[in-house]
Design a protein around this motif. Sequence first.
Motif, PDB file in Angstrom:
ATOM      1  N   TYR A   1       0.814  -1.214   0.000  1.00 31.39           N
ATOM      2  CA  TYR A   1       0.000   0.000   0.000  1.00 31.39           C
ATOM      3  C   TYR A   1       0.851   1.269   0.000  1.00 31.39           C
ATOM      4  CZ  TYR A   1      -3.427  -3.455   1.600  1.00 31.39           C
ATOM      5  OH  TYR A   1      -4.225  -4.565   1.716  1.00 31.39           O
ATOM      6  N   ALA A   2       2.146   1.138  -0.248  1.00 29.12           N
ATOM      7  CA  ALA A   2       3.034   2.310  -0.235  1.00 29.12           C
ATOM      8  C   ALA A   2       2.520   3.382  -1.206  1.00 29.12           C
ATOM      9  CB  ALA A   2       4.451   1.875  -0.620  1.00 29.12           C
ATOM     10  N   GLY A   3       2.743   4.690  -0.804  1.00 24.47           N
ATOM     11  CA  GLY A   3       3.351   5.164   0.400  1.00 24.47           C
ATOM     12  C   GLY A   3       2.416   5.190   1.600  1.00 24.47           C
ATOM     13  N   ASN A   4       2.926   4.671   2.694  1.00 23.28           N
ATOM     14  CA  ASN A   4       2.158   4.589   3.936  1.00 23.28           C
ATOM     15  C   ASN A   4       2.496   5.765   4.844  1.00 23.28           C
ATOM     16  OD1 ASN A   4       0.661   1.959   3.845  1.00 23.28           O
ATOM     17  ND2 ASN A   4       2.727   1.195   3.435  1.00 23.28           N
ATOM     18  N   VAL A   5       1.452   6.414   5.349  1.00 25.82           N
ATOM     19  CA  VAL A   5       1.622   7.575   6.222  1.00 25.82           C
ATOM     20  C   VAL A   5       0.761   7.379   7.459  1.00 25.82           C
ATOM     21  CG1 VAL A   5       1.464  10.083   6.440  1.00 25.82           C
ATOM     22  CG2 VAL A   5       1.962   9.057   4.210  1.00 25.82           C
ATOM     23  N   VAL A   6       1.376   7.525   8.633  1.00 27.69           N
ATOM     24  CA  VAL A   6       0.652   7.465   9.908  1.00 27.69           C
ATOM     25  C   VAL A   6       0.596   8.887  10.456  1.00 27.69           C
ATOM     26  CG1 VAL A   6       0.533   6.416  12.189  1.00 27.69           C
ATOM     27  CG2 VAL A   6       1.570   5.148  10.287  1.00 27.69           C
ATOM     28  N   VAL A   7      -0.597   9.330  10.821  1.00 27.14           N
ATOM     29  CA  VAL A   7      -0.815  10.712  11.248  1.00 27.14           C
ATOM     30  C   VAL A   7      -1.209  10.757  12.717  1.00 27.14           C
ATOM     31  CG1 VAL A   7      -2.143  12.831  10.863  1.00 27.14           C
ATOM     32  CG2 VAL A   7      -1.546  11.356   8.920  1.00 27.14           C
ATOM     33  N   TYR A   8      -0.553  11.637  13.464  1.00 29.12           N
ATOM     34  CA  TYR A   8      -0.931  11.881  14.860  1.00 29.12           C
ATOM     35  C   TYR A   8      -1.023  13.384  15.087  1.00 29.12           C
ATOM     36  CZ  TYR A   8      -0.114   6.999  16.062  1.00 29.12           C
ATOM     37  OH  TYR A   8      -0.190   5.629  16.115  1.00 29.12           O
ATOM     38  N   GLY A   9      -1.970  13.767  15.879  1.00 33.76           N
ATOM     39  CA  GLY A   9      -2.177  15.166  16.221  1.00 33.76           C
ATOM     40  C   GLY A   9      -3.375  15.259  17.138  1.00 33.76           C
ATOM     41  N   GLN A  10      -3.168  15.588  18.405  1.00 33.77           N
ATOM     42  CA  GLN A  10      -4.228  15.493  19.394  1.00 33.77           C
ATOM     43  C   GLN A  10      -5.389  16.440  19.129  1.00 33.77           C
ATOM     44  OE1 GLN A  10      -2.036  15.786  23.190  1.00 33.77           O
ATOM     45  NE2 GLN A  10      -2.362  13.588  23.395  1.00 33.77           N
ATOM     46  N   MET A  11      -5.170  17.487  18.368  1.00 31.93           N
ATOM     47  CA  MET A  11      -6.241  18.416  18.031  1.00 31.93           C
ATOM     48  C   MET A  11      -6.793  18.154  16.638  1.00 31.93           C
ATOM     49  SD  MET A  11      -6.698  20.137  20.710  1.00 31.93           S
ATOM     50  CE  MET A  11      -7.808  21.383  20.087  1.00 31.93           C
ATOM     51  N   SER A  12      -6.369  17.064  16.018  1.00 35.01           N
ATOM     52  CA  SER A  12      -6.798  16.756  14.658  1.00 35.01           C
ATOM     53  C   SER A  12      -7.803  15.606  14.650  1.00 35.01           C
ATOM     54  CB  SER A  12      -5.591  16.377  13.790  1.00 35.01           C
ATOM     55  OG  SER A  12      -6.012  15.848  12.540  1.00 35.01           O
ATOM     56  N   PRO A  13      -8.836  15.662  13.805  1.00 32.82           N
ATOM     57  CA  PRO A  13      -9.745  14.526  13.659  1.00 32.82           C
ATOM     58  C   PRO A  13      -9.061  13.290  13.089  1.00 32.82           C
ATOM     59  CG  PRO A  13     -10.726  16.541  12.787  1.00 32.82           C
ATOM     60  CD  PRO A  13      -9.285  16.840  13.041  1.00 32.82           C
ATOM     61  N   CYS A  14      -7.848  13.461  12.562  1.00 34.29           N
ATOM     62  CA  CYS A  14      -7.108  12.331  11.980  1.00 34.29           C
ATOM     63  C   CYS A  14      -6.077  11.759  12.949  1.00 34.29           C
ATOM     64  CB  CYS A  14      -6.410  12.771  10.693  1.00 34.29           C
ATOM     65  SG  CYS A  14      -7.531  13.171   9.347  1.00 34.29           S
ATOM     66  N   ASP A  15      -6.213  12.044  14.226  1.00 35.81           N
ATOM     67  CA  ASP A  15      -5.259  11.563  15.216  1.00 35.81           C
ATOM     68  C   ASP A  15      -5.264  10.035  15.258  1.00 35.81           C
ATOM     69  OD1 ASP A  15      -3.442  11.559  17.313  1.00 35.81           O
ATOM     70  OD2 ASP A  15      -4.994  11.730  18.846  1.00 35.81           O
ATOM     71  N   GLY A  16      -4.149   9.426  14.863  1.00 32.74           N
ATOM     72  CA  GLY A  16      -4.024   7.974  14.890  1.00 32.74           C
ATOM     73  C   GLY A  16      -4.484   7.281  13.636  1.00 32.74           C
ATOM     74  N   ASP A  17      -4.747   8.017  12.556  1.00 29.62           N
ATOM     75  CA  ASP A  17      -5.212   7.405  11.302  1.00 29.62           C
ATOM     76  C   ASP A  17      -4.037   7.004  10.421  1.00 29.62           C
ATOM     77  OD1 ASP A  17      -8.126   7.391  11.355  1.00 29.62           O
ATOM     78  OD2 ASP A  17      -7.978   9.571  11.436  1.00 29.62           O
ATOM     79  N   TRP A  18      -4.234   5.892   9.698  1.00 27.12           N
ATOM     80  CA  TRP A  18      -3.240   5.375   8.768  1.00 27.12           C
ATOM     81  C   TRP A  18      -3.751   5.541   7.336  1.00 27.12           C
ATOM     82  CZ3 TRP A  18       0.421   0.878  10.028  1.00 27.12           C
ATOM     83  CH2 TRP A  18       0.809   0.908  11.383  1.00 27.12           C
ATOM     84  N   PHE A  19      -2.832   5.919   6.437  1.00 24.90           N
ATOM     85  CA  PHE A  19      -3.189   6.091   5.037  1.00 24.90           C
ATOM     86  C   PHE A  19      -2.195   5.344   4.154  1.00 24.90           C
ATOM     87  CE2 PHE A  19      -4.619   9.799   7.383  1.00 24.90           C
ATOM     88  CZ  PHE A  19      -5.936   9.934   6.977  1.00 24.90           C
ATOM     89  N   GLY A  20      -2.669   4.866   3.016  1.00 29.72           N
ATOM     90  CA  GLY A  20      -1.819   4.227   2.026  1.00 29.72           C
ATOM     91  C   GLY A  20      -2.063   4.853   0.667  1.00 29.72           C
ATOM     92  N   GLY A  21      -1.189   4.537  -0.282  1.00 26.85           N
ATOM     93  CA  GLY A  21      -1.354   5.076  -1.623  1.00 26.85           C
ATOM     94  C   GLY A  21      -1.062   6.553  -1.738  1.00 26.85           C
ATOM     95  N   VAL A  22      -0.343   7.118  -0.760  1.00 27.69           N
ATOM     96  CA  VAL A  22       0.034   8.532  -0.829  1.00 27.69           C
ATOM     97  C   VAL A  22       1.328   8.625  -1.640  1.00 27.69           C
ATOM     98  CG1 VAL A  22       0.440  10.647   0.465  1.00 27.69           C
ATOM     99  CG2 VAL A  22      -0.959   8.829   1.467  1.00 27.69           C
ATOM    100  N   THR A  23       1.315   9.424  -2.667  1.00 25.49           N
ATOM    101  CA  THR A  23       2.452   9.519  -3.570  1.00 25.49           C
ATOM    102  C   THR A  23       2.829  10.974  -3.792  1.00 25.49           C
ATOM    103  OG1 THR A  23       1.074   9.632  -5.559  1.00 25.49           O
ATOM    104  CG2 THR A  23       1.673   7.425  -4.755  1.00 25.49           C
ATOM    105  N   VAL A  24       3.891  11.165  -4.549  1.00 28.06           N
ATOM    106  CA  VAL A  24       4.303  12.519  -4.912  1.00 28.06           C
ATOM    107  C   VAL A  24       3.184  13.225  -5.666  1.00 28.06           C
ATOM    108  CG1 VAL A  24       5.909  13.830  -6.353  1.00 28.06           C
ATOM    109  CG2 VAL A  24       6.767  11.965  -4.924  1.00 28.06           C
ATOM    110  N   ALA A  25       2.423  12.475  -6.456  1.00 30.70           N
ATOM    111  CA  ALA A  25       1.378  13.073  -7.289  1.00 30.70           C
ATOM    112  C   ALA A  25       0.219  13.630  -6.467  1.00 30.70           C
ATOM    113  CB  ALA A  25       0.862  12.037  -8.293  1.00 30.70           C
TER     114      ALA A  25
END
Length: 334
Positions: free
Chosen positions: A260-284
């Motif tokens: 699923y590359a590129g894989n990105v894990v996001v953390y941010g206590q004030m963000s609704p995406c705190d602890g969410d994982w994403f795949g398929g993130v690319t330069v494009a």
Amino acid sequence: MPLLLPLRIPCCARLLLTVKIRAARGLRTQASAGTLAASDLQLEPPEPGTVKEHDHHVFLWAPGPEGRASTGEPDWPSKVERLPVMLNAFKAISAAKLKHQVKGSVKITAYEEVCPGDTAPPKPDHCHCLIFPQGASFYNLPQHKLSRVIPVLCASVPDTPDLTEPQHLEPQVGHEDLEEGPGDAAWEAPEMPALDSRLTWMQGQLDGLHLFICAHGSRDSRCGSIGNGLVARLTDLVWQQRLDDHVHIHRCSHVGGHKYAGNVVVYGQMSPCDGDWFGGVTVANAAQFLSSLVEMEVGSNGPLDDPCLRPLWRGRIGQSKSEQLAYADCTCAA
């Protein structure tokens, strides 16, 4: 009819011309090889429910071996769990679990900060330690102190057992009444560790958005090929948009899901995406991905409300596979 004389080129010029021709051929060969490698990466679209269940995520930055790869990437071995700092962390978690001080699973990942890049690498025999979802940070923590820090930050308050259910009652090891029935043994809550004053002073609280991009090339070429390019692109975007006070870019080791590359894990206590994982993130799609994260309003229903983030979402910390799938189905239905 004019007489055509052979063109005479000096030896030094012929040598320079030969070198340039060979170099041009080499660049064409490398470009073709790069295109072929990209088409052979065997990637798949990200899917919900593909994040292995875990309740805590510990990131460790330890001093690396002398020198770095020519690409500037950290010289992590294929199995980062063999690094001394990782072994210390695993031992600390195992010991805490035996004492019932930690409930749930703890994921450990190596990392290093890329942007804003003002954090110096740790001193020898020390490490930087980030713990989520608590958002706690320890910089230049002595590695032997991991046995105190991780159990405390990942500690769980033990549930009081139901005294009407005998199977919950267990005699205490080391007492003389081990041969007595379970109803005769007193239940005692496990002793929870505590930070000493120096460690409490060292503890900090993370703010802003923290993006961890898997770029572990020695583990899998897909993460190395896509992840490092993505790190560079996101870093450029952060600087261009002057987000370096709010968005932190980190390169990290294997998190799971190479395909699923590129894989990105996001953390941010004030963000609704705190602890969410994403795949398929690319330069494009990196620019739209970053914009969606930054512009998401507090109180929204998270990444599945965003048309850019929804197809990239893989799962979330603290959720089982079935919970991730149910969350994705519920949100899509709504």
